[in-house]
Design a protein around this motif. Structure first.
Motif, short mmCIF file in Angstrom:
data_model
loop_
_atom_site.label_atom_id
_atom_site.label_comp_id
_atom_site.label_asym_id
_atom_site.label_seq_id
_atom_site.Cartn_x
_atom_site.Cartn_y
_atom_site.Cartn_z
N GLU A 108 0.81 -0.61 -0.31
CA GLU A 108 -0.10 -0.22 -0.19
C GLU A 108 0.56 1.37 0.20
OE1 GLU A 108 -4.26 -1.02 1.74
OE2 GLU A 108 -2.86 -0.38 3.62
N LYS A 109 0.30 2.82 -0.11
CA LYS A 109 1.40 3.70 -1.06
C LYS A 109 0.64 4.42 0.46
CE LYS A 109 1.35 6.03 -4.07
NZ LYS A 109 0.76 7.07 -5.69
N ILE A 110 1.12 4.61 1.42
CA ILE A 110 0.76 5.06 2.91
C ILE A 110 2.32 6.29 2.88
CG2 ILE A 110 1.05 5.10 5.24
CD1 ILE A 110 0.74 2.06 5.26
N LEU A 111 1.41 7.97 2.94
CA LEU A 111 1.86 9.01 3.27
C LEU A 111 2.16 9.21 4.52
CD1 LEU A 111 3.49 12.08 2.30
CD2 LEU A 111 0.43 12.54 2.12
N LEU A 136 -6.14 11.50 -0.83
CA LEU A 136 -6.48 10.27 -0.16
C LEU A 136 -7.33 9.69 -1.34
CD1 LEU A 136 -6.32 8.01 2.35
CD2 LEU A 136 -8.74 9.62 3.13
N GLN A 137 -6.83 8.62 -1.30
CA GLN A 137 -7.79 7.44 -2.63
C GLN A 137 -9.33 7.78 -2.30
OE1 GLN A 137 -7.54 6.07 -5.88
NE2 GLN A 137 -5.75 4.56 -4.88
N ASN A 138 -10.04 7.09 -2.96
CA ASN A 138 -11.69 6.68 -2.68
C ASN A 138 -11.01 5.27 -2.26
OD1 ASN A 138 -12.17 8.90 -3.36
ND2 ASN A 138 -13.87 8.47 -5.10
N TYR A 197 -2.55 9.03 -2.35
CA TYR A 197 -2.30 7.25 -1.61
C TYR A 197 -3.25 6.29 -0.38
CZ TYR A 197 1.83 10.81 -1.94
OH TYR A 197 2.42 11.69 -1.80
N ASP A 198 -2.86 5.24 -0.47
CA ASP A 198 -4.46 4.27 -0.12
C ASP A 198 -4.29 4.76 1.50
OD1 ASP A 198 -3.73 2.48 -1.93
OD2 ASP A 198 -2.12 1.95 -1.83
N LYS A 199 -3.83 5.26 2.12
CA LYS A 199 -3.44 5.99 3.29
C LYS A 199 -2.80 6.62 3.65
CE LYS A 199 -5.47 1.57 4.73
NZ LYS A 199 -4.77 -0.01 5.40
#
Ligand code: SAH
Length: 219
Positions: free
Chosen positions: A82-85, A166-168, A146-148
């Motif tokens: 997952e892409k996390i910021l 933030l991604q839907n 981002y996923d999260k």
């Protein structure tokens, strides 16, 4: 950097303590058992690394309390790839936990000195995060969505830019309040782009400060 049997033993005890305080996500506990927190402490404080307490790092900032790191990570439910910021790299400890769980981590810090330190430490430990010296209020639009999103400083409100990045179907964990305390908000963005908010308890973080610090360009 030495991770001795003594450190490993102290870490096991800390994990037990976190479990007794209600942390139950095994993936979070396993990651925290693997990452040597003492690598992230300011010199002179290493011996306290496995106490469940926040400690000062430089620039008047703190390495978050292990319980808080565990709690925020548990709420975030990071998954592999997952892409996390992350906003507020600080010591890089929370960053390491997310990386250890297999996430692709983008993290922003407003103090150049802290950014540089976290960067060299995490690289030395073999991690490959994407770290930025900048203003976390603005997020990092180049790599969005981002996923999260995980905010590790107390915000007065939820920055619009972060919500937009933030991604839907995604989730943000952010402490919202004033300098005396914040509520841990979990914000879920539905597939349609609507937001749902849940309050997950009171915490105290150092404040999220707008703008990057431009003093000490050459620490
Ligand atoms: N996750 C970190 C927590 C550090 S404390 C750790 O466990 O070590 C919060 C951090 O947020 C501080 O380092 C502070 O400098 C940083 N911060 C505050 N406002 C910021 C902003 N606008 N952009 C980026 N970082 C910010």
């Amino acid at each position: 950097m030495i991770d001795s049997y003594k450190h490993k033993g102290q870490r096991k005890k800390l994990i037990k303590e976190l479990r007794s305080k209600g942390i139950s996500d095994e993936k979070v506990l396993e990651a925290m058992e693997r990452v040597p927190r003492h690598f992230f402490m300011e010199s002179g404080f290493e011996q306290f690394a496995y106490k469940d307490q926040a400690f000062p790092i430089s620039k008047g900032q703190t390495i978050s309390q292990p319980y808080t790191v565990a709690y925020q990570t548990e709420l975030l439910t990071p998954r592999k790839h997952e892409k996390i910021l992350e906003i507020g790299t600080g010591s890089g400890y929370q960053t390491a936990i997310l990386l250890e769980m297999g996430a692709k981590v983008y993290s922003i810090e407003r103090y150049r000195e802290l950014y540089l330190r976290a960067k060299s430490l995490l690289n030395e430990m073999g991690y490959q995060p994407y770290l930025f010296y900048g203003d976390g209020y603005k997020g990092q639009p180049t790599y969005a969505p981002y996923d999260k999103i995980l905010v590790t400083a107390g915000a007065s409100d939820v920055p619009r830019e972060l919500l937009d990045q933030l991604q839907n179907g995604g989730k943000m964990v952010i402490p919202v309040g004033d300098q005396f305390g914040q509520q841990m908000m979990v914000i879920e963005k539905t597939e349609q782009g609507d937001t749902e908010k849940h309050n997950r308890g009171s915490f105290i973080f150092v404040p999220l400060i707008p703008g990057k610090d431009t003093n000490n360009q050459n620490p």
